[in-house]
Design an enzyme around this catalytic site. Structure first.
Site, PDB file in Angstrom:
ATOM      1  N   HIS A  54       0.851  -1.386  -0.072  1.00  0.00           N
ATOM      2  CA  HIS A  54       0.042   0.134   0.097  1.00  0.00           C
ATOM      3  C   HIS A  54       0.752   1.250   0.064  1.00  0.00           C
ATOM      4  CE1 HIS A  54       0.941  -0.439   4.317  1.00  0.00           C
ATOM      5  NE2 HIS A  54       0.180   0.725   4.606  1.00  0.00           N
ATOM      6  N   HIS A  56       1.475   3.907   1.739  1.00  0.00           N
ATOM      7  CA  HIS A  56       1.953   4.841   2.898  1.00  0.00           C
ATOM      8  C   HIS A  56       3.571   4.922   2.951  1.00  0.00           C
ATOM      9  CE1 HIS A  56      -1.841   4.007   5.460  1.00  0.00           C
ATOM     10  NE2 HIS A  56      -2.086   5.014   4.615  1.00  0.00           N
ATOM     11  N   ASP A  58       5.842   4.891   4.906  1.00  0.00           N
ATOM     12  CA  ASP A  58       6.684   4.120   5.686  1.00  0.00           C
ATOM     13  C   ASP A  58       6.781   2.618   4.787  1.00  0.00           C
ATOM     14  OD1 ASP A  58       3.996   3.639   6.484  1.00  0.00           O
ATOM     15  OD2 ASP A  58       4.793   2.575   8.460  1.00  0.00           O
ATOM     16  N   HIS A  59       6.263   2.510   3.790  1.00  0.00           N
ATOM     17  CA  HIS A  59       6.320   1.253   2.904  1.00  0.00           C
ATOM     18  C   HIS A  59       6.881   1.372   1.734  1.00  0.00           C
ATOM     19  CE1 HIS A  59       3.890  -1.347   5.660  1.00  0.00           C
ATOM     20  NE2 HIS A  59       3.291  -0.040   6.158  1.00  0.00           N
ATOM     21  N   HIS A 110      -7.460  -1.103   5.554  1.00  0.00           N
ATOM     22  CA  HIS A 110      -6.367  -0.321   6.028  1.00  0.00           C
ATOM     23  C   HIS A 110      -6.137   0.891   4.993  1.00  0.00           C
ATOM     24  CE1 HIS A 110      -2.894   1.244   7.781  1.00  0.00           C
ATOM     25  NE2 HIS A 110      -2.148   1.114   6.913  1.00  0.00           N
ATOM     26  N   ASP A 134       0.239  -3.841   5.961  1.00  0.00           N
ATOM     27  CA  ASP A 134      -0.745  -3.606   7.097  1.00  0.00           C
ATOM     28  C   ASP A 134      -2.236  -3.847   7.332  1.00  0.00           C
ATOM     29  OD1 ASP A 134       1.881  -2.027   7.709  1.00  0.00           O
ATOM     30  OD2 ASP A 134       0.913  -0.129   7.679  1.00  0.00           O
ATOM     31  N   HIS A 172       4.496  -4.583  10.148  1.00  0.00           N
ATOM     32  CA  HIS A 172       5.215  -4.201  11.426  1.00  0.00           C
ATOM     33  C   HIS A 172       5.103  -4.883  12.350  1.00  0.00           C
ATOM     34  CE1 HIS A 172       4.525   0.339  10.389  1.00  0.00           C
ATOM     35  NE2 HIS A 172       3.558  -0.055   9.385  1.00  0.00           N
TER      36      HIS A 172
HETATM   37 ZN   LIG Z   1       0.081   1.745   6.425  1.00  0.00          ZN
END
Ligand SMILES: [Zn+2]
Length: 256
Positions: A54, A56, A58-59, A110, A134, A172
């Site tokens: 996805h 975001h 942090d990915h 998410h 996530d 995570h």
């Molecule tokens: Zn995320």
């Protein structure tokens, strides 16, 4: 030789490399390009493909740098929000990567365009491997940021119906917090208690809590157990639908 290399990043993110032959690998959710480049060098691997679960940051933060430096192809399900994306995939698509087959499973919840990737069993990967981003965590699930509880519940059910022994690699490390939450909901559940003890021990010994398995998640992840009489009773919702119980659990976890 492990086919999956786990790279902890940004505090609690996991980046994964999947080595599908002696010299080639794909990366999943490379939040930090330099960590991926370092691991590739250390293991003598070439990066051919990036799979994004996805959009975001942090990915995806390392995606553009890795694409530039290695010439790898970037695959994901959101053309507008994934930087450097080369090919947009959809539910049910099967991607040939080297000799292995990667199946795309759409899992909105998410985010509206979240997907999971399932690597079908092959030599060196007897059980099949699932990268869940996530959507599904070890002992937990992602927050509902763009979708309603029903969408996430349906997505989680799709994952829970996969084969028992499939290995689960999530985005995570929230494992300890997830089982502390679950134990608070069901303090009398011996399976959760045992799992919490295992997770605490793993953390004390600096061992990773990935991979998990579909069976372990189905039996000890409270979000996947929302339809069970035990969990409904624990929340005082004996006659509620599973999705209502799931929504209540998610609401409580948001403020845990
Ligand atoms: Zn995320």
């Amino acid at each position: 030789m492990d086919s999956v290399i786990t790279i902890p990043a940004l505090g609690d993110n996991f980046i994964y490399l999947y080595r599908y032959n002696k010299s080639d690998a794909l990366a999943v959710d490379p939040s930090d390009g330099s960590l991926v480049l370092r691991a590739m060098k250390e293991h003598g691997l070439n990066l051919k493909t990036i799979l994004i679960t996805h959009h975001h940051w942090d990915h995806v933060a390392g995606t553009v740098e890795l694409r530039q430096k290695t010439g790898c192809k970037v695959i994901g399900a959101d053309r507008r929000r994934i930087p450097g994306i080369d090919s947009v995939v959809e539910d049910g698509q099967i991607l040939p990567v080297g000799d292995c087959k990667v199946r795309v499973i759409a899992t909105p919840g998410h985010t509206s365009t979240s997907v999971c990737y399932y690597i079908e069993p092959s030599a060196g990967n007897e059980n099949g491997i699932l990268f869940t981003g996530d959507t599904l965590f070890v002992g937990g699930c992602g927050r509902l940021l763009e979708c309603d509880a029903q969408s996430m519940w349906d997505s989680l059910q799709r994952l829970a119906s996969l084969p028992d022994d499939m290995l689960v690699y999530c985005g995570h490390d929230y494992t300890l917090e997830n089982y502390e939450f679950a134990f608070g909901i069901e303090p009398g559940n011996q399976d959760i208690k045992e799992r919490l003890d295992q997770v605490r021990q793993a953390q004390n010994q600096c061992r990773l809590t990935v991979p998990s398995s579909i069976l372990l998640e189905r039996t000890t992840n409270c979000f996947l157990r929302a339809g069970t009489p035990e969990l409904k009773a624990a929340l005082g919702m004996p006659r509620a639908q599973a999705v209502e119980v799931f929504a209540e659990l998610r609401r409580r976890k948001d403020i845990f």
